[in-house]
Design a protein around this motif. Sequence first.
Motif, mmCIF file in Angstrom:
data_model
loop_
_atom_site.group_PDB
_atom_site.id
_atom_site.type_symbol
_atom_site.label_atom_id
_atom_site.label_comp_id
_atom_site.label_asym_id
_atom_site.label_seq_id
_atom_site.Cartn_x
_atom_site.Cartn_y
_atom_site.Cartn_z
ATOM 1 N N SER A 148 -27.002 -16.501 33.022
ATOM 2 C CA SER A 148 -26.045 -15.461 33.406
ATOM 3 C C SER A 148 -25.955 -14.384 32.327
ATOM 4 O O SER A 148 -25.755 -14.676 31.146
ATOM 5 C CB SER A 148 -24.663 -16.087 33.639
ATOM 6 O OG SER A 148 -23.722 -15.106 33.976
ATOM 7 N N THR A 160 -20.196 -16.917 31.409
ATOM 8 C CA THR A 160 -19.977 -18.350 31.593
ATOM 9 C C THR A 160 -19.737 -19.112 30.302
ATOM 10 O O THR A 160 -19.255 -20.242 30.329
ATOM 11 C CB THR A 160 -21.196 -18.980 32.297
ATOM 12 O OG1 THR A 160 -22.327 -18.911 31.414
ATOM 13 C CG2 THR A 160 -21.511 -18.257 33.597
ATOM 14 N N GLU A 173 -22.096 -20.303 28.604
ATOM 15 C CA GLU A 173 -23.260 -21.167 28.415
ATOM 16 C C GLU A 173 -24.091 -20.668 27.238
ATOM 17 O O GLU A 173 -24.227 -19.455 27.017
ATOM 18 C CB GLU A 173 -24.125 -21.195 29.674
ATOM 19 C CG GLU A 173 -23.510 -21.961 30.832
ATOM 20 C CD GLU A 173 -23.445 -23.449 30.570
ATOM 21 O OE1 GLU A 173 -24.417 -23.998 30.006
ATOM 22 O OE2 GLU A 173 -22.415 -24.070 30.903
#
Length: 362
Positions: A26, A50, A52
């Motif tokens: 993302s 996100t 991540e």
Amino acid sequence: MAGPIRHPIPLDSLTDYLRKHIPEISLPLTIQQFSYGQSNPTYLLTSSNTGEKYVLRKKPPGKLLSKTAHQVEREYKVLKALSEAAQDLPVPKVYCLCEEADVVGSAFYIMEFLGGRIFEDPALPGVTPEERAVMWKSAIMTLARLHKIRPEGHAALKSFGKPSGFYGRQVRTLTTIEAAQALTKDVETGVEVGKIPRFDDAMKFFSTTQPKDRSTVIHGDYKVDNLVFHKTEPRVIGILDWELSTIGHPLSDVSNLLSPYQRALETGASLMSGETKAFLPRATPGLPSRQQVINWYGEASGWNILPSEMYWGDAFGFCRNSVIAQGITARAARRQASSAKAGAYAEQSPGLVALAWKYASS
């Protein structure tokens, strides 16, 4: 351990590449550079949407001194092959390999970020004695698990090296690399790095006196600071830095992991990674003895290493590390060193070769 960027990455170009090739990441991303990583600049990528995290490993910028070093392509391929060949081996998932230099300036790959603990000091400070013992056992048992993989049974792994003659090839490779690095000149002063004293004599010795040949998948630089431990549990969850992986002699990995025990016995025990006298017998509660670690390895791998083999492996490992230290010095001279601590390695090569001669004559 990630912070300011020392080797800039063109974020727009990287973003365009990821948008086209890895939609599961993302965007947009923020980038930081890890302080460790002597060979290949290593970055933490974090998704702003996100949270991540991912890791990007790339070759250094500019013309490289050695064709055998900085092989991020090799790292990617061996990680991918091992994840398919051994489900129980803790290796990070890889997402892509980009060999096009125009994206970020050199070849790179991206892998998953493992949220755990990395210890620069192999004595594992900050853990209990009980945890320290279990963590060292996990490190050697994980290595034994790697060495039990049979490369001939996996086409992708079989192509990573020849099935015999590992140490002979190592002698030839190290001789070539040392000679090239010695001629490297500082970009400002013009002074050459210079040859490592007695290195050529040592290579002649190692070319004629070798342990019984063995062959398996080896990591190539297996040591505690290339392992990721679980955040709270005393076990290895990841093995990093696979650029030197090949088909080779397992003694190479074992002696590399155990080298802090030998260096602690010598004057100037901080060689190579800053460890202290913590590895002297009974100096660190919970730290297993060197022989205990060897015994654990033998039980798990099925190979009981002879004392004469271990001494030979220690000696060769010191010489090999002298070339690594010289290489860091050479990259620093060319302003290509990726680690923030590269300057601390400049004077270590002669001492390592001296230790090699000591152990070779044991």
